[in-house]
Design a protein around this motif. Structure first.
Motif, mmCIF file in Angstrom:
data_model
loop_
_atom_site.group_PDB
_atom_site.id
_atom_site.type_symbol
_atom_site.label_atom_id
_atom_site.label_comp_id
_atom_site.label_asym_id
_atom_site.label_seq_id
_atom_site.Cartn_x
_atom_site.Cartn_y
_atom_site.Cartn_z
ATOM 1 N N ALA A 87 0.847 -1.186 0.000
ATOM 2 C CA ALA A 87 0.000 0.000 0.000
ATOM 3 C C ALA A 87 0.888 1.243 0.000
ATOM 4 C CB ALA A 87 -0.915 -0.007 1.211
ATOM 5 N N ARG A 138 1.090 5.455 -0.314
ATOM 6 C CA ARG A 138 0.366 6.732 -0.212
ATOM 7 C C ARG A 138 1.278 7.826 -0.743
ATOM 8 N NH1 ARG A 138 -3.889 8.636 2.554
ATOM 9 N NH2 ARG A 138 -3.980 6.731 3.808
ATOM 10 N N PRO A 170 -1.912 6.031 8.763
ATOM 11 C CA PRO A 170 -2.834 4.928 9.073
ATOM 12 C C PRO A 170 -2.105 3.582 9.027
ATOM 13 C CG PRO A 170 -3.256 5.761 6.863
ATOM 14 C CD PRO A 170 -2.168 6.615 7.459
ATOM 15 N N THR A 171 -2.646 2.609 9.710
ATOM 16 C CA THR A 171 -2.005 1.294 9.767
ATOM 17 C C THR A 171 -2.084 0.542 8.446
ATOM 18 O OG1 THR A 171 -4.024 0.297 10.627
ATOM 19 C CG2 THR A 171 -2.406 1.064 12.237
ATOM 20 N N THR A 172 -2.827 1.051 7.490
ATOM 21 C CA THR A 172 -2.934 0.401 6.183
ATOM 22 C C THR A 172 -1.819 0.814 5.230
ATOM 23 O OG1 THR A 172 -4.466 2.146 5.518
ATOM 24 C CG2 THR A 172 -5.421 0.071 6.317
ATOM 25 N N ASP A 173 -1.039 1.823 5.588
ATOM 26 C CA ASP A 173 0.039 2.286 4.711
ATOM 27 C C ASP A 173 1.320 1.494 4.942
ATOM 28 O OD1 ASP A 173 -1.659 4.176 3.715
ATOM 29 O OD2 ASP A 173 -0.663 5.889 4.627
ATOM 30 N N CYS A 174 2.068 1.287 3.863
ATOM 31 C CA CYS A 174 3.390 0.632 3.936
ATOM 32 C C CYS A 174 4.490 1.565 3.457
ATOM 33 C CB CYS A 174 3.401 -0.635 3.086
ATOM 34 S SG CYS A 174 2.310 -1.918 3.671
ATOM 35 N N ASN A 224 0.785 -2.430 16.687
ATOM 36 C CA ASN A 224 1.227 -2.822 15.350
ATOM 37 C C ASN A 224 2.571 -3.545 15.362
ATOM 38 O OD1 ASN A 224 -0.894 -1.393 13.615
ATOM 39 N ND2 ASN A 224 -0.244 0.186 15.038
ATOM 40 N N MET A 262 5.097 -4.097 12.193
ATOM 41 C CA MET A 262 4.724 -3.239 11.068
ATOM 42 C C MET A 262 5.962 -2.551 10.522
ATOM 43 S SD MET A 262 2.011 -0.098 11.033
ATOM 44 C CE MET A 262 1.562 0.710 9.503
#
Length: 136
Positions: free
Chosen positions: A25, A27, A42-46, A74, A77
């Motif tokens: 992911a 952004r 956000p925790t969805t970003d890499c 997390n 992460m």
């Protein structure tokens, strides 16, 4: 039967074997989606690519401070944060740990900057209260 998972591999030898490409992911922070001077990751970003150049050059035309997600929520992460426009010497990109967290296990270190144009930081959460730099 061996508790291993294979994607495009019928006999995986690791816990997870991927025989093919992967996608992360990403952004982009630029003129098209300018969040202002602060942004909570956000925790969805890499991967986060940041353009702080002037708006006419596609950038957000300001310094920005990013706040990392809570380390304890997390574990493991991995985040990569990149000066995608080579302009952080003009408009700084600062990375802050969440409240109560720190950087590299040092309680007095709660932020860091991207040091030079086009630089990046790669961080991993220890799952407790620290984000550790694993590459730059």
């Amino acid at each position: 039967g061996n508790d291993n998972i294979g994607i495009n591999d019928s006999t995986p030898t690791s816990t997870l074997t991927v025989n093919g490409s992967i996608s992360l992911a990403v952004r982009k922070i630029d003129a098209a989606n300018d969040p202002g001077t602060t942004f909570s990751i956000p925790t969805t970003d890499c991967v986060i690519l940041i353009n702080t150049r002037p708006t006419a050059q596609g950038g957000i035309d300001s310094a920005i401070t990013l706040t990392l997600p809570d380390a304890s929520d997390n574990p493991g992460m991995v985040l990569t944060i990149k000066d995608a426009a080579g302009y952080c010497d003009v408009n700084a990109i600062t990375i802050n740990a969440a409240s109560g967290d720190n950087i590299d296990g040092n309680p007095s270190t709660t932020s860091l900057n991207l040091p030079t144009p086009a630089s990046f930081k790669k961080l991993i959460s220890d799952g407790t209260n620290s984000w550790y730099e694993i590459g730059s």
